[in-house]
Design a protein around this motif. Structure first.
Motif, short mmCIF file in Angstrom:
data_model
loop_
_atom_site.label_atom_id
_atom_site.label_comp_id
_atom_site.label_asym_id
_atom_site.label_seq_id
_atom_site.Cartn_x
_atom_site.Cartn_y
_atom_site.Cartn_z
N PHE A 1 22.04 0.24 14.08
CA PHE A 1 20.96 1.17 14.40
C PHE A 1 21.44 2.20 15.41
CE2 PHE A 1 17.25 2.72 16.62
CZ PHE A 1 16.37 2.97 15.58
N TRP B 1 13.13 1.48 14.09
CA TRP B 1 13.78 0.37 14.79
C TRP B 1 12.97 -0.91 14.68
CZ3 TRP B 1 17.54 -2.25 16.69
CH2 TRP B 1 17.31 -3.24 17.66
N ARG C 1 10.91 -1.75 12.33
CA ARG C 1 11.00 -2.27 10.96
C ARG C 1 12.39 -2.87 10.70
NH1 ARG C 1 7.60 1.82 6.96
NH2 ARG C 1 5.88 2.22 8.40
N TRP C 2 13.41 -2.24 11.24
CA TRP C 2 14.78 -2.77 11.11
C TRP C 2 14.89 -4.13 11.79
CZ3 TRP C 2 19.55 -2.39 9.05
CH2 TRP C 2 20.63 -2.90 9.75
N SER C 3 14.33 -4.24 13.00
CA SER C 3 14.48 -5.47 13.77
C SER C 3 13.63 -6.60 13.21
CB SER C 3 14.10 -5.22 15.24
OG SER C 3 12.76 -4.78 15.34
N ARG D 1 17.37 -8.42 6.65
CA ARG D 1 18.51 -7.55 6.38
C ARG D 1 19.63 -8.28 5.66
NH1 ARG D 1 16.44 -7.38 10.85
NH2 ARG D 1 17.99 -8.82 11.71
N PRO E 1 23.80 -0.24 5.68
CA PRO E 1 22.82 -0.03 6.75
C PRO E 1 22.41 1.43 6.92
CG PRO E 1 24.54 -1.53 7.48
CD PRO E 1 24.98 -0.98 6.16
N TYR F 1 19.92 2.35 4.25
CA TYR F 1 18.70 1.58 4.50
C TYR F 1 17.90 2.20 5.65
CZ TYR F 1 15.79 -2.57 5.44
OH TYR F 1 14.74 -3.44 5.64
N LEU F 2 18.58 2.57 6.74
CA LEU F 2 17.91 3.12 7.91
C LEU F 2 17.36 4.52 7.63
CD1 LEU F 2 20.35 1.85 10.66
CD2 LEU F 2 17.92 1.26 10.47
N ILE G 1 14.18 4.02 5.67
CA ILE G 1 13.05 3.61 6.52
C ILE G 1 12.53 4.81 7.30
CG2 ILE G 1 12.37 2.25 8.52
CD1 ILE G 1 14.36 0.12 7.67
#
Length: 299
Positions: free
Chosen positions: A9, A38, A40-42, A46, A52, A55-56, A59
């Motif tokens: 991230f 962040w 949603r990532w956390s 994953r 990544p 994906y990021l 999002i």
């Protein structure tokens, strides 16, 4: 929280902010979108994420889309013209014509006229160079529909934002002549550097004094600029104002500082004849926070 968890991230944080800022037009909204991404990532699973970065970006783009749809309703009731929030940029950005164009105030204003989906496709394709297939996956749309959106958005932007081949040296010279005329309060000199159909857009957001409609024409714009130069503003006497030259959104600009920080910022858009084609004056205090904090737009 492990470094391995946060590392992807943090590696792409600047990219995510750059995407969100072009989508939303303000640093505050872009930062909120990145923070939502962040979260949603956390919180997400994953385990199946092989890329990544993609994906990021996916999002962040979808978070920005949601925010943009909500923002459109608020902007319809905004008092006076809505302009993007300016951010400081380095001189290197101004030398990169395509990069500076993508974050210019004029371009961001044009992007406001696109639908949220058109804006997302345009930003990802035309600014960041993502292929349509990848954009389609990010937006959960068919590639054919994304291509249609991209074509429509590009034609819309090209019709409203024609590209002029104005070199960096010519831009600097033109804006320097404009700044000297403004600071000197000379109406005749201002008339010489302004294009006949120049437009001045000002954003006070209903919070400070500012024209509620655009001002068109060299004579009217020159007289307006000359008049405001000798007036107190937001309780600051002209003698207590300080003018500094900066780069905002890849363009030469002036920031007017009072004792407590910036009270306005104005950037110039250069036309193909080397004269000022448009001016964007930001006075809404909420949109001067990034400048006050000295935040630079990550590219």
């Amino acid at each position: 929280m492990s470094d391995a968890f946060a590392e992807p991230f943090e590696q792409y944080r600047n990219l995510l902010f750059a995407v969100a800022y072009r989508m939303l037009g303000t640093a505050a909204d872009a930062e909120d979108a990145v923070q939502d991404a962040w979260l949603r990532w956390s919180a997400g699973d994953r385990s199946g994420v092989s890329d990544p970065k993609a994906y990021l970006v996916r999002i962040t783009t979808n978070v920005a889309l949601d925010r943009l749809r909500s923002a459109q309703a608020r902007r319809e009731t905004y008092i006076g013209p809505w302009l993007p929030e300016p951010m400081l940029t380095s001189p290197d950005v101004a030398e990169d014509a395509e990069m500076s164009e993508s974050v210019s105030m004029a371009m961001l204003v044009v992007l406001e006229t696109l639908s949220p989906l058109e804006r997302a496709v345009f930003v990802l394709k035309e600014v960041f160079g993502y292929p349509y297939a990848e954009i389609a996956r990010a937006l959960d749309r068919s590639e054919a529909s994304v291509r249609q959106l991209g074509t429509r958005a590009r034609k819309h932007v090209e019709a409203r934002r024609p590209r002029f081949e104005v070199g960096g040296a010519e831009r600097r010279a033109a804006t320097e002549r404009f700044f000297e005329a403004v600071l000197g309060g000379d109406v005749n000199k201002l008339m010489e550097v302004l294009a006949p159909e120049v437009a001045l857009w000002s954003d006070g957001g209903g919070k400070v004094r500012a024209p509620l409609r655009a001002i068109f024409g060299a004579e009217k714009v020159a007289r307006f600029l000359s008049a405001i130069g000798g007036q107190s503003y937001r309780g600051v006497d002209p003698a207590d104002m300080r003018f500094r030259r900066v780069q905002l959104n890849g363009e030469p600009a002036i920031v007017v500082d009072g004792p407590d920080g910036p009270i306005s910022a104005v950037s110039a858009d250069i036309g193909e004849d080397g004269r000022i084609a448009a001016l964007h004056l930001i006075a809404n205090p909420d949109k001067l926070r990034a400048v006050a904090e000295g935040r630079h737009l990550p590219m």
